[in-house]
Design a protein around this motif. Structure first.
Motif, PDB file in Angstrom:
ATOM      1  N   ASP A   1       0.823  -1.218  -0.102  1.00 29.55           N
ATOM      2  CA  ASP A   1       0.037  -0.001  -0.013  1.00 29.55           C
ATOM      3  C   ASP A   1       1.003   1.272   0.200  1.00 29.55           C
ATOM      4  O   ASP A   1       0.437   1.940  -0.557  1.00 29.55           O
ATOM      5  CB  ASP A   1      -1.145  -0.073   1.101  1.00 29.55           C
TER       6      ASP A   1
ATOM      7  N   ASN B   1       2.578   1.702  -3.196  1.00 31.35           N
ATOM      8  CA  ASN B   1       1.560   2.263  -4.222  1.00 31.35           C
ATOM      9  C   ASN B   1       1.334   3.645  -3.943  1.00 31.35           C
ATOM     10  O   ASN B   1       1.268   4.535  -4.849  1.00 31.35           O
ATOM     11  CB  ASN B   1       0.377   1.435  -4.022  1.00 31.35           C
TER      12      ASN B   1
ATOM     13  N   THR C   1       5.091   5.039  -5.441  1.00 34.76           N
ATOM     14  CA  THR C   1       5.641   4.930  -6.808  1.00 34.76           C
ATOM     15  C   THR C   1       4.257   4.880  -7.663  1.00 34.76           C
ATOM     16  O   THR C   1       4.428   4.991  -9.187  1.00 34.76           O
ATOM     17  CB  THR C   1       6.093   3.406  -6.918  1.00 34.76           C
ATOM     18  N   GLY C   2       2.869   4.561  -7.337  1.00 31.34           N
ATOM     19  CA  GLY C   2       1.831   4.431  -8.174  1.00 31.34           C
ATOM     20  C   GLY C   2       1.602   3.090  -8.554  1.00 31.34           C
ATOM     21  O   GLY C   2       0.577   2.894  -9.263  1.00 31.34           O
ATOM     22  N   GLY C   3       2.537   2.193  -8.031  1.00 29.74           N
ATOM     23  CA  GLY C   3       2.237   0.854  -8.471  1.00 29.74           C
ATOM     24  C   GLY C   3       2.490  -0.203  -7.271  1.00 29.74           C
ATOM     25  O   GLY C   3       3.426   0.141  -6.501  1.00 29.74           O
ATOM     26  N   ARG C   4       1.566  -1.229  -6.986  1.00 30.86           N
ATOM     27  CA  ARG C   4       1.583  -1.915  -5.922  1.00 30.86           C
ATOM     28  C   ARG C   4       3.128  -2.745  -6.128  1.00 30.86           C
ATOM     29  O   ARG C   4       3.661  -2.902  -4.982  1.00 30.86           O
ATOM     30  CB  ARG C   4       0.630  -2.882  -5.564  1.00 30.86           C
TER      31      ARG C   4
ATOM     32  N   TYR D   1       4.937  -3.384  -9.326  1.00 30.96           N
ATOM     33  CA  TYR D   1       5.818  -2.748 -10.056  1.00 30.96           C
ATOM     34  C   TYR D   1       5.915  -0.947 -10.048  1.00 30.96           C
ATOM     35  O   TYR D   1       4.979  -0.661 -10.376  1.00 30.96           O
ATOM     36  CB  TYR D   1       5.449  -3.200 -11.595  1.00 30.96           C
ATOM     37  N   PRO D   2       7.133  -0.850  -9.862  1.00 32.74           N
ATOM     38  CA  PRO D   2       7.211   0.834  -9.502  1.00 32.74           C
ATOM     39  C   PRO D   2       7.515   1.345 -11.091  1.00 32.74           C
ATOM     40  O   PRO D   2       7.431   2.745 -10.951  1.00 32.74           O
ATOM     41  CB  PRO D   2       8.292   1.003  -8.734  1.00 32.74           C
TER      42      PRO D   2
END
Ligand code: SF4
Ligand code: SF4
Lengths: 123, 372
Positions: B144, B147, B150-153, B155-156
């Motif tokens: 969380d 996320n 980086t905006g992804g859970r 894969y950054p």
């Protein structure tokens, strides 16, 4: 040891569960989440930077439908979500902030054509 | 998947552990069996080959940063970091101080969540579903936060990119990370509890001696579990590791339990690193100023071999630039390769078949980085 287990059980009965009852409840999606694209054709200057940086070649610069060509005479990015890896390089590189990734990730589909995001739809 | 081997005495047969076994990951091991015992094992990799080294020769460094996530699904931020460091060196980027701190914080969070998967996988492999569920649940708290940043859970998407990081930490991210630490600590203590079933499955199983570990080229927690104090963060510091205080846990037993215990102790050290980094986090830029998202190799020439301590051990990038837009050659050294081929074949000699999953998962492998 046994008492430890009892305490653990009692604690767990009263703690909030780790999961939520999807789809009735949803967890909050952070603003940076890289989901479906949102494209604003009115601010786009058709520079093609997004198409050039896309590592998956998911963006194609296309013409709009003929009835709208007078208003939008250039070529605009069309994203194929089926090829996209949601890296947001297109968002970062866009000089006009015309293309953005949103928090929406509900776009599972059975129809391949649904994965194409057209720059503008004909009326 | 079972072949009866007719030339041998009845009871001799070959059996495949994976790739369709629920506890094998995308990897396969062919076991020559006599009854319940494995006489000889042969590793059968290649199920996850995606050809990164060649692909990277056709993409520009910023696009490769996105690709570097996928080298190992379980520790993508750390692979981002090694890749970014190789490009930074070739392009002579001065990485801002704040970016270095953010890189380290995220790499350590990535290490912790990866170690949780290790516990989860070892539990799954030995039928302890509760352990699996709890570890994956606690890992989710970390995802969380990843996320949020980086905006992804999982894969950054190259969040740690050449020249720094792609975006600054969002508001309150430091607090969110600090709030995570007690949860991580709870999970760490849970994993280290002296559970009798756990001890029975992992103690004195798959023992690797110090000499064998060095001979086969073991790295990371596997090597440290055999009594060798080796850690790239300490021996060849990168980013800001030389300014931080942390210990390198070592155990002498060399068995599955020792390797795993070293891993769980590392979580505590990672927590120390995160706390210190957040305390000292400077203000300022997070990316080399004026760096466009399109990072090109136009003027870079030269070669570099750069290594980092990933969750699984030493991972490295060798990159050659010849002034072209894309790298001329990329070679990736994944830590799991030696663990999964020579060492696993050595350890799976004359063992009970029931111990195969226990030994297999205690190697903390990632088939993705074996095949690349
Ligand atoms: S998010 Fe990445 S892969 Fe998707 S369209 Fe944009 S640049 Fe291409
Ligand atoms: S969306 Fe942005 S980057 Fe893409 S063509 Fe339009 S202005 Fe250029």
């Amino acid at each position: 040891m046994k008492l430890g287990i009892v305490i653990e059980v009692v604690k767990n009965v009263f703690t909030k569960p780790m999961t939520v009852l999807f789809p009735f409840e949803k967890i909050e999606i952070p603003e940076r989440n890289r989901g479906e694209h949102e494209f604003n054709i009115d601010t786009c200057i058709s520079c093609g930077a997004c198409a050039r940086i896309c590592p998956n070649l998911a963006i194609e610069m296309v013409e709009v439908p003929s009835e709208l060509r007078e208003k939008y005479p250039k070529t605009y990015p069309q994203v194929d979500l089926g090829k996209c890896c949601f890296c947001a390089l297109c968002e970062d590189t866009c000089p006009k902030e015309s293309i953005k990734l949103t928090t929406n990730f509900y776009f599972a589909t059975f129809d391949k054509d649904d994965t194409i995001l057209y720059p503008v739809k004909a009326e | 998947m079972t072949e009866i081997n007719e030339q041998k005495v009845t009871g001799d047969f070959s059996m495949y552990f994976g790739p369709a076994h629920p506890g094998s990951g995308n990897f396969s091991i062919k076991c020559e069996m006599r009854g319940e015992r494995v006489l000889k094992a042969t590793a059968d990799p290649g199920y996850l080959h995606r050809g990164f080294e060649k692909l990277m020769e056709y993409r520009e460094p910023m696009q490769n940063a996105v690709l570097s996530d996928r080298v190992c699904v379980l520790e993508p931020l750390q692979w981002n970091l090694v890749h970014a460091e190789a490009v930074d060196y070739l392009m002579e980027y001065e990485v801002p101080e704040r970016a270095k701190y953010i890189r380290v914080i995220l790499a350590e969070l990535s290490r912790i969540q990866s170690h949780f998967i290790w516990y989860a996988a070892m539990s799954l492999g030995t039928g302890f579903m509760t352990g699996f569920n709890i570890a994956i649940g606690y890992r989710d708290y970390i995802l969380d936060v990843l996320n949020l940043i980086t905006g992804g859970r999982v894969y950054p998407a190259g969040y740690i990119c050449p020249g720094g990081v792609r975006k600054d930490l969002p508001e309150k991210a430091e607090n969110k990370i600090l709030e995570l630490l007690p949860k991580i600590d709870y999970m760490r203590k849970f994993a280290l509890k002296q559970n009798p079933a756990w001890l029975a499955r992992f103690k004195e199983i798959g023992t690797l001696t110090k000499e064998e570990a060095i001979k086969f080229g073991a790295v990371g927690p596997i090597l440290r579990g055999c009594g060798v104090e080796s850690d790239v963060r300490r021996d060849d510091p990168y980013e800001i590791y030389d300014e931080l205080e942390f210990d390198v846990p070592v155990m002498d037993d060399g068995d599955a339990y020792a390797r795993f215990t070293v891993g769980m102790q590392e979580i505590e050290e990672s927590m120390k690193i995160i706390t210190q980094s957040i305390d000292r986090l400077p203000k300022g830029e997070v990316k080399t100023p004026n760096l466009k998202p399109r990072v090109q190799f136009q003027k870079a020439e030269g070669e570099i071999y750069i290594r980092n301590e990933l969750s699984r051990g030493e991972g490295a990038f060798y990159m050659v630039a010849t002034g072209q837009k894309t790298p001329y050659r990329v070679k990736i050294r994944g830590p799991s390769f030696t663990h999964m081929i020579p060492i696993i074949e050595h350890l799976l000699t004359d063992v009970a078949y029931a111990d195969v999953p226990a030994i297999y998962w205690s190697m903390y492998q990632c088939p993705a980085d074996v095949d690349r």
